[in-house]
Write a protein that holds these residues in place. Structure first.
Motif, PDB file in Angstrom:
ATOM      1  N   SER A  72       0.839  -1.195   0.000  1.00  0.00           N
ATOM      2  CA  SER A  72       0.000   0.000   0.000  1.00  0.00           C
ATOM      3  C   SER A  72       0.872   1.242   0.000  1.00  0.00           C
ATOM      4  CB  SER A  72      -0.896   0.026   1.244  1.00  0.00           C
ATOM      5  OG  SER A  72      -1.452   1.314   1.439  1.00  0.00           O
ATOM      6  N   PRO A  73       0.505   2.290  -0.763  1.00  0.00           N
ATOM      7  CA  PRO A  73       1.299   3.516  -0.790  1.00  0.00           C
ATOM      8  C   PRO A  73       0.949   4.512   0.313  1.00  0.00           C
ATOM      9  CG  PRO A  73      -0.444   3.670  -2.411  1.00  0.00           C
ATOM     10  CD  PRO A  73      -0.572   2.299  -1.775  1.00  0.00           C
ATOM     11  N   GLU A  74       0.174   4.101   1.302  1.00  0.00           N
ATOM     12  CA  GLU A  74      -0.307   5.048   2.305  1.00  0.00           C
ATOM     13  C   GLU A  74       0.832   5.766   3.025  1.00  0.00           C
ATOM     14  OE1 GLU A  74      -3.030   5.116   6.395  1.00  0.00           O
ATOM     15  OE2 GLU A  74      -2.912   3.297   5.173  1.00  0.00           O
ATOM     16  N   ARG A  75       1.807   5.039   3.541  1.00  0.00           N
ATOM     17  CA  ARG A  75       2.911   5.695   4.273  1.00  0.00           C
ATOM     18  C   ARG A  75       3.785   6.544   3.363  1.00  0.00           C
ATOM     19  NH1 ARG A  75       6.415   2.325   8.415  1.00  0.00           N
ATOM     20  NH2 ARG A  75       6.865   1.111   6.538  1.00  0.00           N
ATOM     21  N   PRO A  76       4.250   6.021   2.221  1.00  0.00           N
ATOM     22  CA  PRO A  76       5.066   6.891   1.375  1.00  0.00           C
ATOM     23  C   PRO A  76       4.319   8.123   0.878  1.00  0.00           C
ATOM     24  CG  PRO A  76       4.684   4.745   0.337  1.00  0.00           C
ATOM     25  CD  PRO A  76       4.251   4.628   1.743  1.00  0.00           C
ATOM     26  N   LEU A  77       3.024   8.012   0.620  1.00  0.00           N
ATOM     27  CA  LEU A  77       2.279   9.180   0.157  1.00  0.00           C
ATOM     28  C   LEU A  77       2.179  10.247   1.248  1.00  0.00           C
ATOM     29  CD1 LEU A  77      -0.587   7.653  -2.021  1.00  0.00           C
ATOM     30  CD2 LEU A  77       1.274   9.159  -2.777  1.00  0.00           C
ATOM     31  N   ARG A  78       2.121   9.817   2.510  1.00  0.00           N
ATOM     32  CA  ARG A  78       2.108  10.806   3.592  1.00  0.00           C
ATOM     33  C   ARG A  78       3.382  11.635   3.590  1.00  0.00           C
ATOM     34  NH1 ARG A  78      -0.411   6.948   7.200  1.00  0.00           N
ATOM     35  NH2 ARG A  78       1.609   6.502   8.149  1.00  0.00           N
ATOM     36  N   LEU A  79       4.520  10.986   3.369  1.00  0.00           N
ATOM     37  CA  LEU A  79       5.786  11.705   3.300  1.00  0.00           C
ATOM     38  C   LEU A  79       5.886  12.526   2.017  1.00  0.00           C
ATOM     39  CD1 LEU A  79       8.266   9.033   4.675  1.00  0.00           C
ATOM     40  CD2 LEU A  79       7.741  11.225   5.719  1.00  0.00           C
ATOM     41  N   LEU A  80       5.422  11.977   0.915  1.00  0.00           N
ATOM     42  CA  LEU A  80       5.520  12.684  -0.360  1.00  0.00           C
ATOM     43  C   LEU A  80       4.625  13.914  -0.413  1.00  0.00           C
ATOM     44  CD1 LEU A  80       5.600   9.650  -2.823  1.00  0.00           C
ATOM     45  CD2 LEU A  80       7.447  11.281  -2.410  1.00  0.00           C
ATOM     46  N   ALA A 129      13.179   6.629  -7.614  1.00  0.00           N
ATOM     47  CA  ALA A 129      13.066   7.788  -6.730  1.00  0.00           C
ATOM     48  C   ALA A 129      12.042   7.555  -5.627  1.00  0.00           C
ATOM     49  CB  ALA A 129      12.688   9.031  -7.536  1.00  0.00           C
ATOM     50  N   LEU A 130      11.078   6.687  -5.871  1.00  0.00           N
ATOM     51  CA  LEU A 130      10.029   6.424  -4.888  1.00  0.00           C
ATOM     52  C   LEU A 130      10.473   5.511  -3.763  1.00  0.00           C
ATOM     53  CD1 LEU A 130       7.131   5.775  -7.418  1.00  0.00           C
ATOM     54  CD2 LEU A 130       7.379   7.790  -5.949  1.00  0.00           C
ATOM     55  N   GLY A 131      11.505   4.697  -3.977  1.00  0.00           N
ATOM     56  CA  GLY A 131      11.852   3.659  -3.021  1.00  0.00           C
ATOM     57  C   GLY A 131      12.936   4.018  -2.046  1.00  0.00           C
ATOM     58  N   GLY A 132      14.147   4.289  -2.556  1.00  0.00           N
ATOM     59  CA  GLY A 132      15.276   4.545  -1.668  1.00  0.00           C
ATOM     60  C   GLY A 132      15.070   5.758  -0.784  1.00  0.00           C
ATOM     61  N   ALA A 133      14.573   6.852  -1.356  1.00  0.00           N
ATOM     62  CA  ALA A 133      14.380   8.076  -0.574  1.00  0.00           C
ATOM     63  C   ALA A 133      13.338   7.867   0.520  1.00  0.00           C
ATOM     64  CB  ALA A 133      13.979   9.225  -1.490  1.00  0.00           C
ATOM     65  N   PHE A 134      12.251   7.155   0.205  1.00  0.00           N
ATOM     66  CA  PHE A 134      11.255   6.855   1.231  1.00  0.00           C
ATOM     67  C   PHE A 134      11.844   6.006   2.340  1.00  0.00           C
ATOM     68  CE2 PHE A 134       8.325   3.488   2.729  1.00  0.00           C
ATOM     69  CZ  PHE A 134       7.607   4.266   3.636  1.00  0.00           C
ATOM     70  N   ALA A 135      12.621   4.988   1.974  1.00  0.00           N
ATOM     71  CA  ALA A 135      13.204   4.115   2.986  1.00  0.00           C
ATOM     72  C   ALA A 135      14.171   4.881   3.888  1.00  0.00           C
ATOM     73  CB  ALA A 135      13.910   2.935   2.324  1.00  0.00           C
ATOM     74  N   VAL A 136      14.932   5.810   3.307  1.00  0.00           N
ATOM     75  CA  VAL A 136      15.807   6.670   4.129  1.00  0.00           C
ATOM     76  C   VAL A 136      14.973   7.458   5.128  1.00  0.00           C
ATOM     77  CG1 VAL A 136      17.286   8.716   4.076  1.00  0.00           C
ATOM     78  CG2 VAL A 136      17.690   6.852   2.467  1.00  0.00           C
TER      79      VAL A 136
END
Length: 350
Positions: A18-26, A68-75
């Motif tokens: 689910s993109p819920e957490r990454p979308l909150r940061l984005l 760009a969606l993966g590594g930066a979110f994980a950091v």
């Protein structure tokens, strides 16, 4: 090509589809906008199908790749988890980030994403590149403030070097592949990739017409598994999902056929971002349940497909064009049927 006898049961995913957490940061990132989903009639005509949609990642967040969606979110998520806060810009998060060094092996784009995330959020990054990664990627990574460590050999050698360096120096290993005992960091990377699938779902829902087939390129398998899992768990209309790998590196196809992870042996491929001989454990476990078929494409076919994209106004590499190469393979149109509607991902710019 191998077909996969999927079961109706949904797998116990080792990541969050689910993109819920990454979308909150984005939401707080000015560089984030959904990438275009383009219908390209000329490609449909060339393939002999009813429609072709292309998810165009060539401009993603200034880095030019879905990575760009993966590594930066994980950091960012690792920083806020350590700081015990939900705000990555808060003083506690900044203080925690200042003590953290992320290290990863990369074929180029994942390293750019980790380097960019570390720079934005105040951490340090070390990116390990093998000898066959273009110096242009190294220059772009250095421009983001990260240290580049060059090692001889291939991508698998760079993974081994990054893992050993992390253990020796106490760095945080942020690989996009996974293996037994190493799950959580790459799971966050894949969670970030589900943003792409979520965008597709919303964009397709606006038109009310859904793909009958989705072709997804795979290296270690993170993108393919993340998108496939999101499709299986949320899309109202379920397509056939086809995973595309280089002939030189069919690690997922061979692993699914064997029922266990196996290393693919082969020469260096011009699909550099897909030229991975070891599949990610997380991706393998998901795709063995979610994918309907696994196919391979030759270097020549991928290069030709990149040229076809160029003629259609989309500049990409053989890695980005691999799904189109699979769609245009002799006999594929007959397999799919003239009423097929196909979704492809152009995963990176040229």
């Amino acid at each position: 090509m191998i077909t996969n006898a999927r079961t109706a049961a949904r797998p116990d995913y080792l990541f969050t589809p689910s993109p819920e957490r990454p979308l909150r940061l984005l939401a707080a990132c000015p560089a984030y906008i959904p990438t275009p989903l383009r219908e390209v009639p000329a490609l449909a005509d060339a393939a002999g199908v009813a429609a072709v949609w292309v998810k165009d990642e060539t401009g993603r967040m200034g880095l030019g790749s879905f990575k760009a969606l993966g590594g930066a979110f994980a950091v960012a998520q690792t920083i806020i988890d350590r700081a015990g806060t939900s705000d990555v810009t808060s003083p506690p998060a900044r203080e925690a980030a200042g003590t953290m060094t992320f290290i990863t092996a990369s074929a180029g784009n994942h390293g750019l994403s980790v380097a960019a995330g570390a720079r934005v959020f105040g951490a340090r990054a070390v990116i390990v590149l093998s000898a066959d990664v273009a110096e242009s990627f190294a220059e772009r990574i250095r421009a983001l403030g990260a240290e580049v460590m060059r090692v001889p050999g291939n991508y698998e050698d760079s993974v081994a070097a990054a893992t050993a360096t992390a253990e020796a120096r106490g760095y945080l290993l942020l690989a996009d592949g996974s293996w037994p005992g190493y799950i959580d960091p790459p799971a966050m990377v894949m969670e970030g990739y589900t943003v792409l699938a979520g965008e597709c779902r919303e964009q397709l829902a606006e038109g009310g017409v859904w793909p009958t087939h989705v072709f997804l390129q795979a290296g270690v398998g993170g993108l393919a598994a993340a998108v496939a899992a999101h499709i299986r768990t949320t899309w109202p209309v379920q397509p056939q999902i086809v995973v595309v790998e280089p002939e030189a590196a069919p690690c997922l196809q061979q692993s699914v056929a064997a029922g266990r992870l196996v290393r693919a042996e082969g020469p260096v491929s011009n699909m550099g971002r897909l030229d991975c001989k070891d599949a990610s454990l997380i991706a393998f476990e998901a795709l063995r349940c979610d994918a309907d078929a696994f196919v391979t494409v030759s270097d020549a076919a991928a290069l030709d497909a990149a040229g076809i994209y160029r003629d259609a106004g989309l500049a990409t590499t053989p890695s980005g064009a691999a799904p189109l190469a699979a769609l245009l393979a002799p006999g594929r149109a007959a397999d799919l049927g003239e009423t097929a509607r196909v979704l492809l991902v152009v995963s990176e710019g040229q």
